[in-house]
Design a protein around this motif. Sequence first.
Motif, PDB file in Angstrom:
ATOM      1  N   ALA A  42       0.811  -1.215   0.000  1.00 14.94           N
ATOM      2  CA  ALA A  42       0.000   0.000   0.000  1.00 14.94           C
ATOM      3  C   ALA A  42       0.847   1.269   0.000  1.00 14.94           C
ATOM      4  N   HIS A  43       2.152   1.130   0.197  1.00 13.73           N
ATOM      5  CA  HIS A  43       3.009   2.327   0.250  1.00 13.73           C
ATOM      6  C   HIS A  43       3.086   3.001  -1.108  1.00 13.73           C
ATOM      7  N   ARG A  44       2.864   4.282  -1.126  1.00 11.23           N
ATOM      8  CA  ARG A  44       2.961   5.059  -2.356  1.00 11.23           C
ATOM      9  C   ARG A  44       4.249   5.886  -2.321  1.00 11.23           C
ATOM     10  N   PRO A  45       5.127   5.702  -3.309  1.00 15.55           N
ATOM     11  CA  PRO A  45       6.371   6.471  -3.318  1.00 15.55           C
ATOM     12  C   PRO A  45       6.101   7.958  -3.527  1.00 15.55           C
ATOM     13  N   SER A  46       7.012   8.782  -3.043  1.00 13.77           N
ATOM     14  CA  SER A  46       6.869  10.229  -3.196  1.00 13.77           C
ATOM     15  C   SER A  46       7.107  10.629  -4.645  1.00 13.77           C
ATOM     16  N   ARG A  47       6.740  11.853  -4.980  1.00 13.37           N
ATOM     17  CA  ARG A  47       6.953  12.353  -6.333  1.00 13.37           C
ATOM     18  C   ARG A  47       8.434  12.404  -6.670  1.00 13.37           C
ATOM     19  N   LEU A  48       9.263  12.763  -5.674  1.00 15.63           N
ATOM     20  CA  LEU A  48      10.703  12.803  -5.907  1.00 15.63           C
ATOM     21  C   LEU A  48      11.237  11.414  -6.222  1.00 15.63           C
ATOM     22  N   ALA A  49      10.747  10.386  -5.492  1.00 15.91           N
ATOM     23  CA  ALA A  49      11.182   9.012  -5.760  1.00 15.91           C
ATOM     24  C   ALA A  49      10.735   8.569  -7.151  1.00 15.91           C
ATOM     25  N   LYS A  50       9.501   8.896  -7.538  1.00 13.82           N
ATOM     26  CA  LYS A  50       9.028   8.560  -8.881  1.00 13.82           C
ATOM     27  C   LYS A  50       9.883   9.225  -9.951  1.00 13.82           C
ATOM     28  N   PHE A  51      10.207  10.500  -9.732  1.00 13.46           N
ATOM     29  CA  PHE A  51      11.039  11.224 -10.691  1.00 13.46           C
ATOM     30  C   PHE A  51      12.420  10.589 -10.800  1.00 13.46           C
ATOM     31  N   PHE A  52      12.998  10.208  -9.653  1.00 13.40           N
ATOM     32  CA  PHE A  52      14.316   9.602  -9.650  1.00 13.40           C
ATOM     33  C   PHE A  52      14.321   8.287 -10.427  1.00 13.40           C
ATOM     34  N   TRP A  53      13.360   7.399 -10.126  1.00 14.39           N
ATOM     35  CA  TRP A  53      13.337   6.101 -10.787  1.00 14.39           C
ATOM     36  C   TRP A  53      12.997   6.225 -12.273  1.00 14.39           C
ATOM     37  N   SER A  54      12.153   7.179 -12.626  1.00 15.88           N
ATOM     38  CA  SER A  54      11.850   7.400 -14.044  1.00 15.88           C
ATOM     39  C   SER A  54      13.083   7.877 -14.799  1.00 15.88           C
ATOM     40  N   ALA A  55      13.827   8.834 -14.188  1.00 14.78           N
ATOM     41  CA  ALA A  55      15.046   9.339 -14.823  1.00 14.78           C
ATOM     42  C   ALA A  55      16.101   8.238 -14.941  1.00 14.78           C
ATOM     43  N   LEU A  56      16.221   7.415 -13.882  1.00 22.18           N
ATOM     44  CA  LEU A  56      17.192   6.325 -13.920  1.00 22.18           C
ATOM     45  C   LEU A  56      16.826   5.306 -14.994  1.00 22.18           C
ATOM     46  N   LEU A  57      15.545   4.959 -15.104  1.00 18.87           N
ATOM     47  CA  LEU A  57      15.113   4.011 -16.124  1.00 18.87           C
ATOM     48  C   LEU A  57      15.359   4.564 -17.528  1.00 18.87           C
ATOM     49  N   ALA A  58      15.098   5.854 -17.727  1.00 20.06           N
ATOM     50  CA  ALA A  58      15.332   6.458 -19.029  1.00 20.06           C
ATOM     51  C   ALA A  58      16.821   6.455 -19.375  1.00 20.06           C
ATOM     52  N   LEU A  59      17.662   6.758 -18.379  1.00 21.83           N
ATOM     53  CA  LEU A  59      19.101   6.780 -18.614  1.00 21.83           C
ATOM     54  C   LEU A  59      19.624   5.384 -18.961  1.00 21.83           C
ATOM     55  N   VAL A  60      19.212   4.386 -18.191  1.00 23.54           N
ATOM     56  CA  VAL A  60      19.665   3.018 -18.448  1.00 23.54           C
ATOM     57  C   VAL A  60      19.182   2.545 -19.820  1.00 23.54           C
ATOM     58  N   SER A  61      17.940   2.853 -20.169  1.00 25.08           N
ATOM     59  CA  SER A  61      17.414   2.462 -21.486  1.00 25.08           C
ATOM     60  C   SER A  61      18.198   3.139 -22.610  1.00 25.08           C
ATOM     61  N   PHE A  62      18.532   4.414 -22.426  1.00 20.99           N
ATOM     62  CA  PHE A  62      19.284   5.147 -23.457  1.00 20.99           C
ATOM     63  C   PHE A  62      20.682   4.570 -23.624  1.00 20.99           C
ATOM     64  N   VAL A  63      21.361   4.313 -22.500  1.00 20.99           N
ATOM     65  CA  VAL A  63      22.711   3.748 -22.562  1.00 20.99           C
ATOM     66  C   VAL A  63      22.683   2.367 -23.198  1.00 20.99           C
ATOM     67  N   ALA A  64      21.698   1.538 -22.832  1.00 21.36           N
ATOM     68  CA  ALA A  64      21.606   0.198 -23.402  1.00 21.36           C
ATOM     69  C   ALA A  64      21.322   0.257 -24.906  1.00 21.36           C
ATOM     70  N   SER A  65      20.491   1.195 -25.318  1.00 25.90           N
ATOM     71  CA  SER A  65      20.172   1.323 -26.743  1.00 25.90           C
ATOM     72  C   SER A  65      21.394   1.749 -27.550  1.00 25.90           C
ATOM     73  N   VAL A  66      22.138   2.735 -27.025  1.00 24.84           N
ATOM     74  CA  VAL A  66      23.344   3.196 -27.732  1.00 24.84           C
ATOM     75  C   VAL A  66      24.383   2.084 -27.791  1.00 24.84           C
ATOM     76  N   ALA A  67      24.539   1.352 -26.667  1.00 22.63           N
ATOM     77  CA  ALA A  67      25.508   0.259 -26.649  1.00 22.63           C
ATOM     78  C   ALA A  67      25.119  -0.837 -27.642  1.00 22.63           C
ATOM     79  N   ALA A  68      23.829  -1.155 -27.724  1.00 22.54           N
ATOM     80  CA  ALA A  68      23.383  -2.164 -28.684  1.00 22.54           C
ATOM     81  C   ALA A  68      23.597  -1.690 -30.119  1.00 22.54           C
TER      82      ALA A  68
END
Length: 327
Positions: A42-68
């Motif tokens: 039931a725990h809802r993450p804060s907006r800052l946590a959502k922003f952090f994980w979204s930015a991290l996921l976007a960065l990892v996806s971008f790096v993986a795409s460029v590497a591929a």
Amino acid sequence: MSKRPVLIELDAPADVTPATAPVIADEVPQGRAMQSVAAIAAHRPSRLAKFFWSALLALVSFVASVAAWDFVNGLLERSPVLGAVAVGLTGLFVLSLLLIAGKEWLAIGRLKKIDGLRKDADAALAGGDLTASRAVSARLMTLYAHRPELEAGRAAVTARSADGFDADAVLGVAEMQLLAPLDALARQEVEAAARRVATVTAIVPLALADLVTALTSNLRMIRRIAEIYGGRSGTLGSWRLTRAVLTHLVATGAVAVGDDLIGSIAGGGVLSKLSRRFGEGVINGALTARVGVAAMDVCRPLPYVTQDRPSVTGLVRRALTGLFPAG
């Protein structure tokens, strides 16, 4: 060495006796594993946590795409054959991701469809709308059109479709013929999950095992209940459904030791006095049953019209009969 008696004087008040000593209260089982599961889900993450994980996921996806991309281009320059193989494998991987995303999207859409059916049924019952209730019954028939185990129920609904002259009668027939068998299957899933959680809590003396078993059992139970009623929830859909169920229970204070069978056992049952682990197991199992009943409420496409809402006490009694020694 002297063997004479030794007198040791204690500086204690004369009026302190065993009869006047303070009572040591028994530690009442609280079902901490299930309460921890509810808090996690039931725990809802804060907006800052959502922003952090979204930015991290976007960065990892971008790096993986460029590497591929660099990897495939490098292989094409070195060997066209190896490069073609890499392109094909990359294409298969992207296709699998798209198929998974499509499956999740369809699963979430199916859950929303059932939720909309439930809301329309509530509105039809509240307004006594016969036309709307017949439309809901027809949609329910379409939802279960490909369920062979409900073939007899569909035939019965079709045969009695013109007999109902009010909304309660029309939806009552649909509930009796189509949902009653599914309710029985859902209750079996709830009882199995409650039995599993109670057994592991009572036998395995590890707190982490309690938590892992409670979490996995409740996730599986909620997913199976959704599938029984036609939800077929995917991974993301199951997690969203689980969080919705447990958030509701936490908000209403239902995931706590309180009323009905749970409170009576926790408040001094013989079983909890004989073994704290057994008592904790019963409480966790009862709380699991309570989550299962809430999941049935959420996943069921119709409200309870002629059928009784499952009782947590009855589910726990059937699930735990013979599991622990009678007290």
